[in-house]
Scaffold this active site. Structure first.
Site, PDB file in Angstrom:
ATOM      1  N   HIS A 123       3.479  -9.640   1.164  1.00  0.00           N
ATOM      2  CA  HIS A 123       3.120 -11.013   1.186  1.00  0.00           C
ATOM      3  C   HIS A 123       3.634 -11.911   0.325  1.00  0.00           C
ATOM      4  CE1 HIS A 123       0.927 -10.622  -2.499  1.00  0.00           C
ATOM      5  NE2 HIS A 123       0.519  -9.559  -1.788  1.00  0.00           N
ATOM      6  N   GLU A 138      -4.486  -3.756   0.436  1.00  0.00           N
ATOM      7  CA  GLU A 138      -4.090  -3.504  -0.596  1.00  0.00           C
ATOM      8  C   GLU A 138      -4.570  -2.435  -1.367  1.00  0.00           C
ATOM      9  OE1 GLU A 138      -1.688  -2.802  -2.343  1.00  0.00           O
ATOM     10  OE2 GLU A 138      -0.959  -4.626  -3.777  1.00  0.00           O
TER      11      GLU A 138
END
Length: 197
Positions: free
Chosen positions: A11, A92
């Site tokens: 990202h 994550e």
């Protein structure tokens, strides 16, 4: 060896990234630079893949910053922005009680924990609920990696990229854990190993 023609995008930058804060599972949106990085990656993929972009499978982490990145990439590709899947396995790595803090801040209050982490970053699990080590993260994503087929684009996180490098690039856990994962480049693999595009 990983299937070729699979592209891993981290990202774009968030304010937490800019401040070097551990964000883990926290919802932190992209900042302006992060959106520009996502546009860059989308443009790169458009130029690389050309008319074939619609033939790819698109999968993102469910966290907002990954989904926003994927939407920007798909806009650059000329695709419907919400036409992608999410997969919880791409979330994550969890930093537990450390999320929201910088390593410098943690080191001031708990230097022994930082020393322990530095000694074995790959297997270290931060204190607190929802924390996991990079090795545990790799175990979590291995089933997804085994399912990947050619023509797949994923948007995920730095920790996931490090786990992928550990599995497929033949580097040690400690080296993988210390790898800098750029937010304006794309990771792919071919018969010669990993490449950053």
């Amino acid at each position: 060896m990983i299937v070729e023609d699979v592209y891993f995008c981290r990202h774009g930058q968030t304010d937490y990234n800019a401040e070097e804060r551990l964000q883990g599972r926290r919802e932190v949106p992209l900042n302006d630079l992060g959106r520009a990085q996502a546009r860059r990656n989308g443009t790169y993929l458009r130029n690389l893949l050309g008319a074939n972009v619609g033939d790819y499978r698109y999968i993102a982490s469910p966290l907002g910053r990954a989904q926003e990145t994927m939407r920007i990439i798909r806009r650059e590709l000329g695709l419907e922005i919400d036409g992608f899947e999410t997969d919880d396995r791409l979330v994550e790595v969890g930093y537990g009680d450390w999320e929201g803090s910088t390593l410098e801040e943690i080191g001031e209050s708990d230097p022994e924990a930082i020393a322990e982490r530095d000694a074995d970053k790959w297997d270290y699990r931060c204190p607190g609920e929802n924390a996991e080590s990079y090795s545990e993260l790799l175990t979590r994503i291995e089933p997804l990696l085994a399912e990947l087929t050619p023509r797949t684009i994923l948007v995920s996180h730095g920790g996931v990229s490090r786990a992928v490098l550990r599995k497929y690039a033949g580097i040690s856990g400690q080296d993988a854990a210390m790898t800098i994962v750029p937010q304006d480049r794309i990771l792919t693999f071919d018969r010669d190993g990993p490449r950053w595009l």
